[in-house]
Scaffold this active site. Structure first.
Site, PDB file in Angstrom:
ATOM      1  N   ASP A 114     -95.961  73.756 -34.015  1.00 32.38           N
ATOM      2  CA  ASP A 114     -95.476  74.369 -35.247  1.00 32.38           C
ATOM      3  C   ASP A 114     -94.412  75.413 -34.951  1.00 32.38           C
ATOM      4  OD1 ASP A 114     -95.083  75.674 -37.656  1.00 32.38           O
ATOM      5  OD2 ASP A 114     -97.129  75.302 -38.301  1.00 32.38           O
ATOM      6  N   ASP A 316     -87.842  72.728 -39.810  1.00 30.49           N
ATOM      7  CA  ASP A 316     -89.286  72.913 -39.680  1.00 30.49           C
ATOM      8  C   ASP A 316     -89.914  71.660 -39.078  1.00 30.49           C
ATOM      9  OD1 ASP A 316     -91.826  74.045 -39.989  1.00 30.49           O
ATOM     10  OD2 ASP A 316     -92.070  73.122 -41.958  1.00 30.49           O
TER      11      ASP A 316
END
Ligand SMILES: *[C@@H]1O[C@H](CO)[C@@H](O)[C@H](O)[C@H]1NC(C)=O
Ligand SMILES: *[C@@H]1O[C@H](CO)[C@@H](O)[C@H](O)[C@H]1NC(C)=O
Length: 436
Positions: A114, A316
């Site tokens: 992440d 992202d």
């Protein structure tokens, strides 16, 4: 045209030829880490029951609104430098995991990769509500806890610890809209491929509630002080890249490369921007979008990077489908429907699904960044449903009820590219690399 297989065991991973007998083994040389989709063949997680890749993507993208809300709410954190203060909605499960070893001797964990989070966390033995694989501190000789008075504790908590001295640093976080966990801040050796990072600080989860916590934890590669990059100091000099395989890929073939060695030399860059209010996120300067050869008309204010307004574009790893702000999304959609014969259907979050058997090729989509134009391969932008010949333009407007000032370049669009983050030189490189 139909590239979907209906019996899709999606995601899996291939390692190196040296490990040909065990496609699930990890790279054992240099700093390359395998990256697998969370439901890959070698992933310990069982996929949801679905019959097609299209449905799987729709299902995974259903988690995007919570993540999007997380990315958006970070803008409110103007008073704290740490983007993980309690009380905010934290993002939902990511879709790619990396294989790491924690502790001595190493315990294998598949942690979600992440890049929009900083602090790492894993479920620890004795955890209430966690699934079966947990990290066992008791069997690690290098494990230690971190006390309440340390500066790292303030960073993960977002505020000072009420207790003094050697009391454990305990913190809680909401996650994914419907879940939360509580953890103690601890440290242990983290092994990434052949590198060992001693005394890596992470949250050791004691209890969870809700169903969205990544089952074996999360590895944060954000830009903040507690992230892997910060904690590894000069070792990787703030440089990493990844290649995400297709959701459909069988083998463990994607990779996370840490450090400047072994990164592609021939790669185009765009400047990396930093928003002081959301210091964990990787911003880029999106200047426009083309549909076919037509650059869609958009007021530059709607896409300009503006920290005070909270507007801009982030890359992202954990959002599935790219979201554009409403005005930009509408401009793309309105141009798109001029290129493709209708009628158009709405399926899930996609408004512009069309009959892909028509002779007309759907138009290419190009994202223009400062210094870099990126024409998306067809499979990164058009999703085919498994039934009939319907395909959808796989972009979406912001989820409902979210102040959608952010454009988010998501992982479906990044698949089979190497995305290189070079923080010291403030630049992001993008190049095609097939890593299925
Ligand atoms: C570690 O071992 C001690 C003593 O056996 C036990 O009380 C404790 O619950 C264990 N901790 C974990 C996290 O397993
Ligand atoms: C983004 O790129 C445009 C076009 O090159 C430039 O005018 C603008 O200043 C850039 N914005 C930032 C924040 O660097």
């Amino acid at each position: 045209m139909d590239f979907i297989t209906t019996k899709l065991l999606f995601f899996a991973l291939l390692i190196s030829s040296a490990n040909a007998l065990d496609p699930c083994a990890s790279h054992r040389h240099n700093s390359d880490l395998s990256v697998i989709p969370i439901y890959g063949k070698c992933s310990p997680f069982k996929p949801p029951k679905h019959d097609s890749w299209f449905n799987i993507v729709i299902d995974m993208a259903s988690k995007d609104p919570a993540r999007f809300k997380y990315l958006s709410t970070l803008v409110a954190q103007k008073k704290t430098k740490v983007p993980i203060a309690s009380g905010q909605h934290v993002l939902n499960i990511g879709n790619y995991v990396v294989r790491v070893e924690l502790g001595t001797p190493g315990q294998v964990m598949f942690m979600v990769l992440d890049i929009s989070n900083d602090v790492a966390w894993v479920p620890c033995s004795g955890c209430t509500g966690c699934s079966s694989t947990t990290f066992s501190p008791n069997t690690s000789t290098s494990y230690g806890s971190l006390g309440c008075s340390l500066p790292q504790c303030k960073q993960v908590r977002g505020l000072s610890c009420p207790a003094r001295g050697t009391a454990a640093c305990s913190f809680s976080k909401p996650y994914g809209g419907d879940s939360s966990f509580s953890a103690n801040l601890v440290h242990d050796s983290l092994r990434l491929a052949n590198d060992v990072i001693p005394n890596f600080a992470f949250g050791c989860i004691k209890s969870i509630s809700g169903g969205s916590i990544p089952p074996q934890g999360l590895l944060g590669l954000g830009r903040g002080p507690m992230s892997l990059l910060s904690q590894s100091g000069a070792r990787y000099s703030g440089v990493f890249s990844y290649c995400l395989p297709s959701f459909k890929s069988y083998y463990f073939s994607g990779s996370l490369k840490l450090g400047s060695l072994g990164q592609p030399k021939k790669i185009q860059y765009t400047p990396l921007l930093k928003d002081p209010h959301r210091p964990s996120l990787y911003y880029v300067n999106l200047t426009g979008v083309s549909v076919g050869r037509v650059r869609v008309p958009i007021n530059p204010d709607f896409i300009a990077f503006n920290p005070n307004m909270g507007t801009g574009t982030v890359i992202d790893s954990g959002t599935v489908v790219t979201r554009f702000t409403q005005p930009l999304y509408e401009a793309i959609r309105d141009e798109f429907v001029k290129h493709v014969k209708g009628p158009f259907l709405t399926i899930g979050i996609f408004e512009t699904c069309f009959d892909a058997t028509a002779e007309i090729q759907p138009p290419s989509i190009t994202l223009h960044f400062e210094g870099l134009s990126w024409t998306l391969p067809m499979e990164n932008i058009y999703l085919h449903t498994s039934v009939g010949s319907t395909a959808c333009l796989a972009i979406a407007p912001p989820p409902n009820n979210v102040n959608g000032a952010l454009n988010t370049i998501a992982n479906l669009q990044q698949q089979n590219h190497r995305i290189l983050f070079d923080v010291p030189n403030s630049r992001v490189g993008i190049t095609r690399e097939v890593c299925n």
